[in-house]
Design a protein around this motif. Structure first.
Motif, PDB file in Angstrom:
ATOM      1  N   GLY A 104      -6.331   6.266   6.276  1.00 28.15           N
ATOM      2  CA  GLY A 104      -4.990   4.656   5.629  1.00 28.15           C
ATOM      3  C   GLY A 104      -5.655   3.704   5.097  1.00 28.15           C
ATOM      4  O   GLY A 104      -5.302   2.700   4.231  1.00 28.15           O
ATOM      5  N   ARG A 105      -6.933   2.873   6.870  1.00 25.78           N
ATOM      6  CA  ARG A 105      -7.357   1.906   5.775  1.00 25.78           C
ATOM      7  C   ARG A 105      -7.844   1.646   4.009  1.00 25.78           C
ATOM      8  O   ARG A 105      -7.767   1.023   3.800  1.00 25.78           O
ATOM      9  CB  ARG A 105      -8.465   1.370   6.238  1.00 25.78           C
ATOM     10  N   SER A 106      -8.275   2.915   3.909  1.00 28.02           N
ATOM     11  CA  SER A 106      -8.959   3.045   2.924  1.00 28.02           C
ATOM     12  C   SER A 106      -7.218   3.059   1.440  1.00 28.02           C
ATOM     13  O   SER A 106      -8.333   2.589   0.283  1.00 28.02           O
ATOM     14  CB  SER A 106      -9.660   4.835   2.073  1.00 28.02           C
ATOM     15  N   LEU A 107      -6.736   3.010   1.452  1.00 25.61           N
ATOM     16  CA  LEU A 107      -4.980   2.759   0.923  1.00 25.61           C
ATOM     17  C   LEU A 107      -4.667   1.546   0.770  1.00 25.61           C
ATOM     18  O   LEU A 107      -4.453   1.222  -0.570  1.00 25.61           O
ATOM     19  CB  LEU A 107      -3.896   3.813   1.343  1.00 25.61           C
ATOM     20  N   LEU A 108      -5.183   0.109   1.366  1.00 31.55           N
ATOM     21  CA  LEU A 108      -5.245  -1.083   1.205  1.00 31.55           C
ATOM     22  C   LEU A 108      -5.865  -1.745  -0.146  1.00 31.55           C
ATOM     23  O   LEU A 108      -5.284  -2.765  -0.750  1.00 31.55           O
ATOM     24  CB  LEU A 108      -5.599  -1.505   2.099  1.00 31.55           C
ATOM     25  N   ASP A 109      -6.846  -1.483  -0.045  1.00 30.09           N
ATOM     26  CA  ASP A 109      -7.138  -1.604  -1.671  1.00 30.09           C
ATOM     27  C   ASP A 109      -6.457  -0.953  -2.828  1.00 30.09           C
ATOM     28  O   ASP A 109      -6.303  -1.686  -3.827  1.00 30.09           O
ATOM     29  CB  ASP A 109      -9.198  -1.136  -2.259  1.00 30.09           C
ATOM     30  N   PRO A 110      -6.058   0.520  -3.045  1.00 25.91           N
ATOM     31  CA  PRO A 110      -5.873   0.445  -4.035  1.00 25.91           C
ATOM     32  C   PRO A 110      -4.214   0.624  -3.986  1.00 25.91           C
ATOM     33  O   PRO A 110      -4.161  -0.134  -5.313  1.00 25.91           O
ATOM     34  CB  PRO A 110      -5.323   1.628  -3.618  1.00 25.91           C
ATOM     35  N   ILE A 111      -3.501   0.001  -3.106  1.00 28.12           N
ATOM     36  CA  ILE A 111      -2.377  -0.955  -2.817  1.00 28.12           C
ATOM     37  C   ILE A 111      -2.505  -2.306  -3.815  1.00 28.12           C
ATOM     38  O   ILE A 111      -1.749  -2.974  -4.085  1.00 28.12           O
ATOM     39  CB  ILE A 111      -1.814  -0.650  -0.850  1.00 28.12           C
ATOM     40  N   SER A 112      -3.614  -2.927  -2.751  1.00 24.69           N
ATOM     41  CA  SER A 112      -4.068  -4.341  -3.163  1.00 24.69           C
ATOM     42  C   SER A 112      -3.824  -4.707  -5.366  1.00 24.69           C
ATOM     43  O   SER A 112      -3.350  -5.851  -5.051  1.00 24.69           O
ATOM     44  CB  SER A 112      -4.752  -4.847  -2.769  1.00 24.69           C
ATOM     45  N   THR A 113      -4.971  -3.730  -5.495  1.00 22.15           N
ATOM     46  CA  THR A 113      -5.001  -3.278  -7.293  1.00 22.15           C
ATOM     47  C   THR A 113      -3.268  -3.775  -7.216  1.00 22.15           C
ATOM     48  O   THR A 113      -3.088  -4.092  -8.495  1.00 22.15           O
ATOM     49  CB  THR A 113      -5.812  -1.824  -7.625  1.00 22.15           C
TER      50      THR A 113
END
Length: 139
Positions: A104-113
């Motif tokens: 789930g934490r690994s999804l934060l960067d793509p969401i931020s992008t």
């Protein structure tokens, strides 16, 4: 990525059949991921849990318009996909806390992008919508 790569994401270098078979599209991992993050509430829940762990009612209060039923469904889906961890504490009454898993934490960067892209291009998209809504469509 190879030395010959010109900065184009690998996804765009993938040859798609024409037409794309519906079954292939339905079973594509990208389609599956976009269904998860593209629903109305997932991104908000993931971003909120990206700040820290929350109890159910904290999440519910943190997202004004979400119903308890939809929050429950969203959290269950995220837990089922391995993005959220649900921990039950043996208190009286029992309390439950939700947190992001490493996945789930690994999804934060793509969401931020994606968020950064949306903010950067929102004025252009809005202008295009205004222009296209003023012009008659020839169907």
């Amino acid at each position: 990525m190879s030395a010959e790569n010109t900065g184009v994401p690998a996804l765009l270098n993938t040859a798609l059949p024409s037409p794309v078979p519906g079954e292939e599209h339905d079973h594509c991992p990208v389609t599956d991921a976009l269904r998860r993050v593209g629903d109305k509430w997932t991104v908000l829940v993931v971003v909120l849990l990206g700040q820290r762990s929350h109890r159910f009612n904290e999440i519910h209060r943190g997202i004004e318009a979400i119903s308890q039923r939809m929050l429950t469904r969203t959290l269950r889906g995220l837990e089922e996909d391995g993005l959220v961890h649900r921990e039950v504490f043996a208190t009286n009454p029992p309390s439950v806390e939700y947190s992001l898993t490493p996945l789930g934490r690994s999804l934060l960067d793509p969401i931020s992008t994606l968020a950064q892209w949306a903010i950067e291009h929102q004025p252009t998209i809005a202008a295009s919508r205004r222009v296209n809504n003023l012009q008659p469509r020839n169907n």
